[in-house]
Design a protein around this motif. Structure first.
Motif, short mmCIF file in Angstrom:
data_model
loop_
_atom_site.label_atom_id
_atom_site.label_comp_id
_atom_site.label_asym_id
_atom_site.label_seq_id
_atom_site.Cartn_x
_atom_site.Cartn_y
_atom_site.Cartn_z
N ILE A 60 39.34 33.29 27.31
CA ILE A 60 38.37 34.38 27.37
C ILE A 60 38.11 34.86 25.95
N TYR A 61 36.83 34.94 25.57
CA TYR A 61 36.46 35.35 24.21
C TYR A 61 35.77 36.71 24.27
N VAL A 62 36.20 37.61 23.37
CA VAL A 62 35.69 38.98 23.39
C VAL A 62 35.69 39.53 21.97
N SER A 63 34.80 40.53 21.72
CA SER A 63 34.79 41.20 20.42
C SER A 63 35.97 42.16 20.34
N SER A 64 36.42 42.45 19.11
CA SER A 64 37.58 43.30 18.91
C SER A 64 37.36 44.69 19.49
N ASN A 65 38.29 45.11 20.37
CA ASN A 65 38.31 46.43 21.00
C ASN A 65 37.09 46.70 21.88
N ALA A 66 36.31 45.67 22.17
CA ALA A 66 35.15 45.88 23.05
C ALA A 66 35.61 46.01 24.49
N GLU A 67 34.94 46.88 25.24
CA GLU A 67 35.23 47.01 26.67
C GLU A 67 34.57 45.83 27.38
N ALA A 68 35.37 45.02 28.06
CA ALA A 68 34.85 43.82 28.70
C ALA A 68 35.35 43.75 30.13
N CYS A 69 34.76 42.80 30.87
CA CYS A 69 35.13 42.69 32.29
C CYS A 69 34.93 41.25 32.75
N PHE A 70 35.87 40.77 33.60
CA PHE A 70 35.66 39.47 34.24
C PHE A 70 36.07 39.59 35.70
N MET A 71 35.55 38.66 36.52
CA MET A 71 35.89 38.62 37.94
C MET A 71 36.79 37.42 38.17
N LEU A 72 37.83 37.62 38.99
CA LEU A 72 38.80 36.56 39.24
C LEU A 72 38.92 36.30 40.73
N GLU A 73 38.79 35.03 41.11
CA GLU A 73 39.01 34.61 42.49
C GLU A 73 40.13 33.57 42.49
N LEU A 74 41.07 33.70 43.43
CA LEU A 74 42.24 32.83 43.48
C LEU A 74 42.29 32.08 44.80
N TYR A 75 42.72 30.78 44.72
CA TYR A 75 42.78 29.93 45.92
C TYR A 75 44.02 29.04 45.83
N THR A 76 44.49 28.60 46.98
CA THR A 76 45.52 27.55 47.01
C THR A 76 44.83 26.21 46.81
N LEU A 77 45.64 25.16 46.65
CA LEU A 77 45.06 23.83 46.43
C LEU A 77 44.26 23.35 47.63
N ASP A 78 44.60 23.86 48.82
CA ASP A 78 43.82 23.48 50.00
C ASP A 78 42.74 24.52 50.31
N ASP A 79 42.35 25.27 49.25
CA ASP A 79 41.21 26.20 49.29
C ASP A 79 41.42 27.42 50.18
N ARG A 80 42.65 27.79 50.42
CA ARG A 80 42.89 29.05 51.12
C ARG A 80 42.81 30.19 50.11
N ASN A 81 42.10 31.24 50.49
CA ASN A 81 41.91 32.37 49.58
C ASN A 81 43.22 33.14 49.39
N ILE A 82 43.46 33.54 48.15
CA ILE A 82 44.64 34.36 47.83
C ILE A 82 44.14 35.76 47.51
N ALA A 83 44.60 36.72 48.27
CA ALA A 83 44.15 38.10 48.05
C ALA A 83 44.54 38.56 46.65
N PHE A 84 43.55 39.10 45.94
CA PHE A 84 43.80 39.55 44.57
C PHE A 84 44.84 40.67 44.56
N SER A 85 44.89 41.42 45.63
CA SER A 85 45.84 42.54 45.70
C SER A 85 47.29 42.06 45.86
N SER A 86 47.47 40.77 46.21
CA SER A 86 48.83 40.26 46.43
C SER A 86 49.49 39.73 45.16
#
Length: 370
Positions: free
Chosen positions: A299-325
């Motif tokens: 991830i590339y960002v400017s120094s001290n800049a407020e930035a944001c990214f979205m993350l989605e997680l899955y198992t190898l067989d494409d089962r969704n992993i809850a971000f809260s877990s």
């Protein structure tokens, strides 16, 4: 006239002869054999010891030599005698001057060195009973017999049922522990007690791993060795499992689900435990939301800049992993997590670590300041 002439010849001749006799008496040395004194006292020496020979000779210039009557007991080098064997003998001393030779002798008694132990054995020895399955065990340090040296005379030997003694060789005969007692001759101190341990040579396990990491549905054969390599007997290795994430089948570990468990591998009274960790790999989809660019897990960002990214997680067989877990930890990065978004900033770059306690899996994201 003739008479006077003869007397004139004889009288001076007599005086010359008398003068010669006087000169010989004064200037020619006498045989001083009767005047040279040589003596040496009897001595006692410890076996193995070397000692200078002490003697007295009245003629300091006399040539002194020594001779041992029994070199097996006492040997001589120069003016030093060495005690080789217990016993007694005599040494002859010869003093020789220009005109005389005088002889003397003295007795030497060699006694045991009672400061030494009776034998060369240590206070405890370990021997092994070697059966037909261990023909080459001696090369591996499993000795069945030991030979010792007698440092001095031994009155008697009391052995135990674990060993047999023949001459100076001790041979293992029965499993267990006991004592051998070497008794010193009467009047001498220093009895020696040697503890004996007789053990069996047994097959042993080696090469068992301490930990194994697997993925669900993996199958791993348990590695181990039976030593020594020349062992020809039957060794029964047992396996047991602990935990719901794995099971055992024909010496193999089957990973069923994420989690931690253990496998016990045993041979006789030897047991090794393998820690097993079944890890479910995580796939991710990382999407830039604000003030950053993304390349894989960088991830590339400017120094001290407020930035944001979205993350989605899955198992190898494409089962969704809850971000809260998942758990998030960082190094050099400030974050604030929302539903599937992560707000972050960094002055010099750092690392964001995503960990799933359920799946025992990690994902690393590297933040670069540009």
């Amino acid at each position: 006239m003739k008479r006077k002439t003869i007397l004139a010849f004889i009288i001076p001749t007599i005086f010359v002869c008398l003068a010669a006799v006087v000169l010989c008496a004064v200037f020619i040395p006498k045989d001083n054999k009767e005047n040279m004194t040589l003596a040496a006292d009897d001595v006692t020496i410890v076996c193995g010891e070397s000692k200078e020979i002490n003697y007295y000779c009245s003629d300091e210039n006399a040539e002194i030599s020594f001779e041992s009557y029994n070199e097996k007991i006492i040997s001589i080098a120069g003016n030093v005698m060495t005690a080789n064997k217990v016993g007694s003998t005599s040494i002859r001393v010869k003093a020789k001057s220009a005109n005389a030779a005088v002889y003397s002798s003295f007795k030497v008694t060699v006694k045991e060195d009672t400061s030494k132990p009776l034998t060369s054995l240590p206070s405890e020895i370990t021997l092994y009973l070697i059966d037909k399955n261990f023909n080459d065990a001696k090369a591996d340090g499993f000795i069945r017999e030991i030979t010792f040296v007698r440092n001095r005379a031994i009155a008697s030997i009391t052995t135990c049922k674990q060993v047999k003694i023949s001459g100076n060789t001790i041979t293992a005969s029965k499993l267990g522990s006991g004592e051998i007692v070497f008794k010193a001759p009467e009047g001498e101190s220093g009895n020696q007690i040697v503890k004996v341990n007789v053990l069996a040579v047994e097959a042993r396990l080696a090469g068992v791993p301490s930990t194994i990491t697997m993925n669900p549905n993996d199958k791993v054969k348990i590695d181990y060795q039976i030593l020594p390599s020349y062992y020809t007997g039957d060794a029964v290795v047992n396996f047991t499992s602990d935990g719901n994430c794995v099971n055992l089948e024909d010496g193999c570990i089957n990973a069923k689900s994420s989690g931690e468990g253990s496998i016990s591998v045993s041979l006789g009274d030897q047991t090794y435990t393998i820690g097993v960790q079944v890890v479910t790999q995580i796939k991710f989809v990382l999407t830039a939301v604000d003030n950053c660019t993304i390349d894989g897990n960088n991830i590339y960002v400017s120094s001290n800049a407020e930035a944001c990214f979205m993350l989605e997680l899955y198992t190898l067989d494409d089962r969704n992993i809850a971000f809260s877990s998942v758990e998030i930890s960082t190094d050099g990065v400030k974050i604030e997590r929302e539903v599937n978004n992560v707000n972050f900033s960094s002055a010099n770059g750092g690392v964001i670590v995503i960990y799933s306690p359920t799946l025992l899996s990690y994902v690393y994201f590297y933040v670069h300041v540009c």
